[in-house]
Scaffold this active site. Structure first.
Site, PDB file in Angstrom:
ATOM      1  N   SER A 161      -7.770   4.249  -4.271  1.00  0.00           N
ATOM      2  CA  SER A 161      -7.194   5.739  -3.623  1.00  0.00           C
ATOM      3  C   SER A 161      -7.920   7.146  -3.584  1.00  0.00           C
ATOM      4  O   SER A 161      -8.051   7.999  -3.991  1.00  0.00           O
ATOM      5  CB  SER A 161      -5.866   6.198  -4.589  1.00  0.00           C
ATOM      6  N   GLY A 212      -1.268   6.048  -3.219  1.00  0.00           N
ATOM      7  CA  GLY A 212      -1.329   5.274  -3.972  1.00  0.00           C
ATOM      8  C   GLY A 212      -1.225   4.401  -4.701  1.00  0.00           C
ATOM      9  O   GLY A 212      -0.074   3.472  -4.945  1.00  0.00           O
ATOM     10  N   GLU A 213      -2.075   4.344  -5.905  1.00  0.00           N
ATOM     11  CA  GLU A 213      -2.025   3.026  -6.582  1.00  0.00           C
ATOM     12  C   GLU A 213      -1.023   3.865  -7.828  1.00  0.00           C
ATOM     13  O   GLU A 213      -0.834   3.238  -8.683  1.00  0.00           O
ATOM     14  CB  GLU A 213      -3.923   3.556  -7.151  1.00  0.00           C
ATOM     15  N   MET A 214      -1.324   5.613  -7.748  1.00  0.00           N
ATOM     16  CA  MET A 214      -0.880   5.600  -9.454  1.00  0.00           C
ATOM     17  C   MET A 214       0.579   5.140  -9.337  1.00  0.00           C
ATOM     18  O   MET A 214       1.249   5.134 -10.823  1.00  0.00           O
ATOM     19  CB  MET A 214      -1.125   7.116  -9.446  1.00  0.00           C
TER      20      MET A 214
END
Length: 907
Positions: free
Chosen positions: A699, A868-870
């Site tokens: 991210s 995107g990752e969280m």
């Protein structure tokens, strides 16, 4: 052979085809209608959907012998064009239905057939339709797709007009935080966005088709490779083995200095050993695809099969042989040491819990399989087109292996049908380079879905033991952890992944004392690569489940226990630095009413439940960092042109929205020029044109490359500015002999976290979330159904609302798969999308709720973090906690398939 005259998109078409040919191949390769995409090739994903005589069919499993004269076929090209869009295509754009866009044509064609039959469906009827017709999406979480169909139905019924849903921005308005449609959306919804396989149909006639001879065992010594019979197959031009590789035949895994291996253990073409199922042994190159396949069947490989270590515990056993002779199977170790020694605290604390956990080898399952092509240009440079999301990294990683100088290798990212991280590692780039260098001809290589699933990297399993202590008031005092990372046979980025175990173990909580040990383990199962969340889902699953266990022991509600212990002023991360913002308290406050309402719903359902049905609620904290650890850098450029401004960077796009990200950062910075968004030309992800912006992983791009893009645009503005405060035109810049193009670079003001103690300041920004999950558990069958999910998030300034919403929905649904169904373990069963457990639309709830706060990130020039990752950091933990809340079954070994829930109930 057969001759047919059919009505294709309303026009008569006559052609000759093989009766056994797939309809999808005839549509794409003979009729040139590449809007129809082919993903799985076996009727599982629906990307190839067309309408045949008024019925939805999957063209990849429809043989031409079933097609009759005068049949009517509608493809995406017949639904609407860019000049005359169908309401579905408009709604798909407005509601963010086209993320990577690979599945979009199939969904839109399928939805058209539904609305032709029923222009007033319910949301559940839409969901039932996509389920029945096997339309699968990996990006969107499905909710935006249903939203789009419902809006399109309103347009068709005349209840609303396009202007009611397509909101035009006022002249000069900022597009930051808006629902501005991404630039690529129009091409994606009309089927004109060319992916790798579409470009493959437009290559020169002398292009060779490559197919691989691959290992069908997991560990073996190679005795011999006989290619003579394969070379005799008509149409086969060459059969390459390791002997034909002009370079070192090794991928450079960029190993840490403390790695006990050299990072050069992955061969491009295996020479001495097989290390995993699917390893590439030879490349068959032919004038056509069928000849290449035939050649593969004729290659004879003699192997000495060795014991295969298919998980970390087996590979760490005392009697295990070294998979890479000379390098121990445990090749990297790290340690976290924060605060005081934890052993005395654990001995004296009134509340202590300990448990062991496993997160599985999650497959990425993009609908577009890996695909690419390569050629040597007129200057002797090797040009490789692929799905790479780390183009500059990958050029460095393969150059010596294929026998080129790094400065002579250029990678271009094709329009990409999602990766979710697997393309952080090179997959076919080295193979394409070797084949092109050996033959001097362009080479095209396309994986089928089985190859995609069995050969490309996977989320690395973590085997974790964790222990937490709290005082009488419920404040967490100490954490102890031990994690082993099963990274498969190849080390690249395994050490970096193992670092995440200490950076995100119990992240989000003010824990003063931490001790932990991690290690990376070489095994013979699928090699580990980056996957959305990269380490956080693996370590936050044990963290967030153990937090629930500790809350129960203390006697507190798990939501309130978390609220008591989350970051507040004075607290530090596991890495010992301050969080960039303290937003968790407000996120909990915002989500508390939803949590309380969820508990009431569960209580009411349990009071009136059918026999065997149980209902529960779970919660988790979700956190991830933005960056590649330490002083992460990115570059971009901005250039004044006669039409406006061109902006160039290498912000690789998985489908997450690099185009709208770049556009928004540039448009906002260039506002003094009063440019319309369409006056900003985007030049993205082509090493022959774009600078080193680093990979699209962790991210990082929205922060690091976003900042670099801002700096480039600021530098351009400065050069354009006159003494009177106005700005020079393009013509004035040329007349004055000024430079037209300006670079921008930004470096994160961060420090590494050394593996000796793990203390530092690794990330430029963080993302935060609170997830609430509601589930139904059938205690007779063990099946879990997720009924509702809430994610309250803070990702700083929301750059584009459509994109951020889409990331949240998609991450939550991948979390459902991680919690309940997805795995790549059994090499006989887990080789299809269905076998791997990909969630379909009826596996996920329509009720997905999002909330936001927007704390400004101090290190971001527009105040933004990544996104995107969280959302995949820990939603699976919330689901597992909800299962326990419902029925008392504590699952610690993922995925929580029915048999595991039943076993936990029995315990």
């Amino acid at each position: 052979m057969l001759k047919r005259t059919i009505l294709m998109n309303g026009s008569k078409v006559t052609f000759v085809a093989d009766a056994a040919e797939k309809l999808s191949d005839v549509i794409r390769k003979q009729l040139g209608l590449t809007g129809t995409k082919v993903g799985c090739g076996s009727g599982e994903c629906g990307s190839c959907t067309v309408i045949l005589n008024g019925k939805v069919v999957r063209s990849c499993i429809t043989k031409m012998k079933k097609i009759k004269d005068n049949d009517e076929i509608i493809t995406i090209e017949g639904v609407g064009s860019k000049d005359e869009l169908h309401p579905l295509q408009v709604a798909w754009m407005v509601y963010g239905g086209a993320q990577c866009g690979f599945c979009s044509p199939g969904f839109i064609v399928s939805a058209k057939n539904l609305l032709d039959k029923n222009d007033n469906p319910t949301r559940e009827e839409v969901r039932d339709w996509f389920q029945k017709n096997k339309n699968v999406c990996r990006c969107t979480g499905y909710k935006p797709l249903v939203d789009a169909v419902m809006a399109a139905a309103q347009l068709l019924r005349g209840e609303i007009e396009v202007k009611d849903i397509w909101k035009s921005l006022p002249e000069g308005a900022s597009i930051v935080g808006s629902d501005y449609v991404r630039p690529s959306a129009l091409a994606k919804v009309t089927g004109t966005w060319d992916f790798g396989a579409d470009l493959g149909l437009k290559l020169p006639e002398n292009t060779l088709h490559a197919k691989l001879v691959q290992a069908e065992v997991s560990h073996a010594n190679i005795i011999s490779i006989d290619t003579e019979e394969a070379k005799k197959v008509p149409g086969v031009v060459a059969v390459l083995t390791y002997k034909d590789v002009k370079g070192t035949n090794r991928i450079n895994g960029l190993a840490f200095p403390t790695n006990k291996g050299d990072g050069l253990e992955r061969p491009i073409l295996n020479d001495k050993k097989i290390f995993q199922y699917g390893d590439a042994i030879a490349i068959v190159l032919a004038e056509n695809e069928k000849a290449a396949h035939a050649g593969v069947e004729k290659v004879k490989v003699e192997l000495e099969v060795l014991p295969a270590y298919m998980n970390a515990p087996d590979a760490m056993a005392d009697d295990a042989i070294e998979i890479h002779p000379g390098t121990p199977n445990v090749y990297f170790n790290n340690h976290i040491s924060k605060g005081e020694e934890t052993s005395p605290i654990m001995q004296s604390a009134p509340y202590v819990v300990e448990d062991s956990f496993y997160t599985q080898r999650q497959p990425h399952l993009p609908i577009e399989p890996d695909v690419g092509f390569a050629y040597v240009d007129d200057d002797g440079k090797l040009i490789i087109h692929s799905k790479s999301i780390a183009i500059h990294f990958h050029a460095l990683m393969i150059a010596e292996g294929v026998g080129m100088k790094a400065e002579d290798v250029y990678i271009v990212q094709n329009n990409t049908g999602a990766t979710f991280g697997y393309k952080f590692s090179p997959t076919m780039e080295g193979l394409l380079g070797v084949a092109t260098m050996a033959t001097g001809r362009p080479v095209y290589l396309e994986f089928n879905m089985k190859q995609q699933i069995t050969y490309t990297g996977k989320r690395s399993p973590f085997w974790t033991t964790m222990k937490l202590a709290a005082n009488e008031d419920g404040k967490i005092l100490a954490l102890e952890s031990d994690w082993s990372v099963d990274h498969g046979p190849y080390s690249e980025f395994g050490d970096l992944l193992t670092q995440r175990g200490m950076q995100f173990g119990c992240a989000g909580y003010g824990i003063p004392n931490i001790r932990g040990n991690g290690r990376t383990v070489c095994t013979n199962h699928g090699w580990g690569s980056a996957f959305r969340g990269y380490g956080a889902p693996e370590i936050m699953f044990p963290s967030e489940v153990l937090i629930d266990e500790l809350a129960e022991k203390v006697g507190m509600d798990p939501f309130e226990f978390r609220y008591k212990n989350i970051y507040r002023e004075g607290d530090t991360t596991p890495s010992g630095c301050k969080p960039d913002v303290y937003c968790l308290e407000e996120l909990f406050d915002k989500s508390r009413p939803a949590y309380e309402a969820a508990k009431k719903r569960a209580a009411q359902k349990n009071a009136n439940a059918l026999p065997g049905k149980k209902y529960g609620v779970g919660v988790s904290v979700n956190i991830y960092g933005c960056g590649l650890d330490g002083p992460d850098s990115s570059e971009a450029w901005a250039e004044i042109t006669p039409k406006g401004v061109s902006v160039g960077n290498s912000w690789e796009d998985h489908g997450q929205g690099a185009d709208i990200g770049t556009l928004t950062f540039a448009h906002e910075t260039l506002k003094p020029l009063n440019l319309k968004p369409e006056q900003i030309d985007l030049v993205l992800n082509d090493m022959t044109k774009t600078p080193n912006s680093g990979p699209a992983g962790g991210s990082r791009s929205n922060v690091v490359t976003g900042n670099a893009t801002v700096v480039a645009c600021q530098n351009l503005l400065e050069s354009l500015k006159k003494e009177d405060g106005t700005y020079r035109t393009y013509e004035e810049m040329v007349a004055e002999g000024r430079e037209l193009k300006y670079m921008g670079k930004w470096t994160a003001p961060c420090t590494d976290t050394p593996p000796e103690h793990g203390q530092g300041d690794p990330f430029a920004a963080y993302m935060y979330g609170v997830c609430v999950a509601e589930v139904e558990v059938d205690t007779a069958s063990g099946k879990t159904n997720v009924e509702k999910m809430l994610l309250a998030s803070d990702v700083g300034t929301i750059i584009n609302r459509l994109v951020v919403d889409g990331q949240m929905y998609g991450g939550l649904v991948q979390g459902i798969g991680l919690a309940l169904t997805e795995d790549f373990d059994d090499l006989r069963k887990h080789t299809t999308l269905t076998g791997c457990g990909i969630p379909t639309i009826k596996d996920v709830p329509d009720s997905l709720e999002l909330m936001y706060t927007e704390y400004q990130r101090p290190n971001s020039l527009l105040g933004a973090s990544g996104a995107g990752e969280m959302p995949l950091a820990a939603p699976h933990a919330a689901i597992i906690n909800a299962i326990y809340n419902a029925c008392g079954a504590r699952v610690t070994h993922l995925p929580a398939r029915p048999e595991k829930v039943l076993a936990a109930l029995a315990d």
